[in-house]
Design a protein around this motif. Sequence first.
Motif, mmCIF file in Angstrom:
data_model
loop_
_atom_site.group_PDB
_atom_site.id
_atom_site.type_symbol
_atom_site.label_atom_id
_atom_site.label_comp_id
_atom_site.label_asym_id
_atom_site.label_seq_id
_atom_site.Cartn_x
_atom_site.Cartn_y
_atom_site.Cartn_z
ATOM 1 N N MET A 24 0.836 -1.209 0.000
ATOM 2 C CA MET A 24 0.000 0.000 0.000
ATOM 3 C C MET A 24 0.867 1.253 0.000
ATOM 4 N N GLY A 25 1.901 1.252 0.839
ATOM 5 C CA GLY A 25 2.811 2.393 0.858
ATOM 6 C C GLY A 25 3.512 2.590 -0.476
ATOM 7 N N SER A 84 2.314 1.738 -3.365
ATOM 8 C CA SER A 84 1.317 2.241 -4.314
ATOM 9 C C SER A 84 1.084 3.733 -4.125
ATOM 10 N N VAL A 85 1.057 4.164 -2.862
ATOM 11 C CA VAL A 85 0.849 5.605 -2.597
ATOM 12 C C VAL A 85 1.954 6.433 -3.233
ATOM 13 N N LEU A 144 1.737 9.312 -6.155
ATOM 14 C CA LEU A 144 2.302 10.655 -5.957
ATOM 15 C C LEU A 144 3.301 10.999 -7.047
ATOM 16 N N CYS A 198 10.156 10.781 -3.553
ATOM 17 C CA CYS A 198 9.261 9.719 -4.033
ATOM 18 C C CYS A 198 10.046 8.628 -4.750
#
Length: 769
Positions: free
Chosen positions: A160-161, A163-164, A168, A212
């Motif tokens: 999940m992290g 994917s975030v 971004l 990122c």
Amino acid sequence: MAIQSRLEQFQDLRDELQQKALITGLKAASGYRKNYALIQRILQLSYFSFIIASTYRGLNPKPKGKKKQVDKTQTAAAGEALQRSTASGEKGDRDVEKVKEVTQTADAPEVDMSGSSRGKKGRKGKGPRVEVDAKFFEQLKRILRIIIPSYKSKEALLLMGHSVFLVLRTMLSLYVADLDGRIVSALVRAQTKQFLGGILWWMAVAVPATYCNAMIEFLQSKLALSYRTRLTQKVHEAYLSDDTYYQLGNLDDRIRNADQLITVDIQKFSTALAALYSNIAKPILDVSLYNYQLSQNVGAEGLIIINILVQGSAALLRAATPPFGSYAATAQKLEGEFRWAHSRLIENNEEVALYNGQKIEKNSIERSYFSLIKHINRISKIRIVHGMIEEGIIKWLWGSLGLVICSIPVFVKLPGIGGLAADMGSRTEAFVTNRRLLLSSSDAFGRIVSSYKELSEMAGYTARVSSLLDTMQEVKASRFEKKLVSSAGTEENAAVLRGRGKTEESSDIIFEDVPIVSPNGDVLVKKMSFTVKPGQHLLIIGPNGCGKSSLFRILGGLWPVYGGIVKKPKGSDFAYIPQRPYLSLGTLRDQIIYPHTVSEMRARGKTDEDLLKVMSVVQIDRIVEREGGWEVQREWRDALSGGDKQRIAMARLFYHQPRYAILDECTSAVTSEIEQIMYNHATELGITLLSVSHRPSIHKYHQNVLQFDGQGGYTFSKLDTERTEKRQALQEEKELLEQKLASVPVWKERLAGLEEAARSRPASPVAFR
């Protein structure tokens, strides 16, 4: 005149039709302009629905038509068994002499006629067929359930992290594309303030963008490590339980290099899977968002037309992509065989050195290496042509199509979008923004297409990991595939192989009509029956290869029971001492208590003083002081002599005090005094001994004897020690006399030679005083 009149009528009709077509076109154009926003939404919705559907179909391919099931006929004779493999196009009929493999199921063995180099792998000389198909995704889903057990797991949170940060990064790319257009527009218009402001914003965006990128790379490596940890733990749980590690290497031929699969293939699969998510999820997201923004800037019509062309060329590229999955699987298989060749040399280095066989072993290892290199070189040559096609389509063809899209708002007036009437700065801003969006979209789509190659390679790793999991599951269910000896094809032996016996728990050792069969189908004894009660030591004698060790493996639960009933205590009531005892890695204390840990030893109420006592029984207590104490760690198999190793194993036996002990030539390197002490002390501890030894001195410690004749027969009887000793003495005297009689002709020949030499020489004068 009539013809001219008809021509005039035809001309009027044509003008009328043209006028109607013009009016219809104007109405359509007016309606299109009037409902432009609605049409764009419909086109965008249709386009992105098509993208989603295509992605779903690509990730969930329909299974191909079911192939015909392989017919496996079980008859009384294994030589009459047939196996027709329609997938590999093999011939099903073969002679008995060509029986190569057997599948030993829980109910009955099935003879596999495919041969060791064919079987399920397909045509001879080919590697396993691996494709990105329904089977691959089924295997992948199964492994995913292992490495991501739940949505609350660590791996799910990492995903999940990850994917975030991917989202971004894409949002930042959209902003950078718009910012790039505004900077160039300000440059063309000579707007200094706007230009410098854009540059400052450009530098400011670099901070979150680089963060990122760093986090995406970090989380990808963390995911790969977590995947590997989960999968390795699962494999270790199955591999190191229920003797699977032994059965996989000795009773089954499908996995020759489990160490390669566990240490290398799982790591490569985990790394490829973690990278593949980033290489597929982010490009799909990029394509969707970039194309949506492009449809806002240049209209959905042109984008759809260009994407149709792109999809067609992508299909062409996929068709031209070689089966890299099969290549990857074959490369890993060859890597494993090369490593196995080295492991085999290390395992048998002493025998090779004594035979001076390094030249033969070097040739064998180099054959494995050059097979690997040949395959890698072949793949490299294939990649040249594929790389040219891939770059030509992705970079050059799609680049030219991108320029066409970017030119639409410049040359065509679209509703709500500046076109021919716009000034130079606006056109430049639109072109640069669209160009950057299109390049990013093209790059993302190219990565999606390229990821098919990576997906194919990962299919190879997935197939190998899945084969390991499947084979371990089959082995745990007592379904083996093993090469058979030629005698396994006879009708009588095939009947034995098809059978299955029962194992029951009992305080005694009872064999009732149990065949002794090796894993390769060699029937050593067709039926064996005997009983050993606690306290009745059993001596087992016979020539090499007659079934003595096979009997021990059946008692230990390592080999399957092909018939009859075996009644015996549970496995923990047995101890095994071979001629060359196993010494583990660890301290000196660990060698005595193996396989217990120190905490388990303490829980049994044992101390180091107790260990010293059992060592003193066999007179090796001095080793503790000599080696530097209980905590010292060495490579004990090299630090201790052969006799000390056997005494360590005896001390280990006294520590565990099992109900039964299997002794396989375990006193060959110690004196008769130590041998006597060991047997007497084991008897005092209540340990029932089952001994294999060629030393007559141990006969007096046993009550029963099980003698193999080496021809498939045996006798079980009470052991008459005096009679056995007399028979042994007579046998030794007989062998001595035979040796002497065999030397008589040599002695006679030597005597005749001496007499002839004496006659040919003149007598020497003898001087007397």
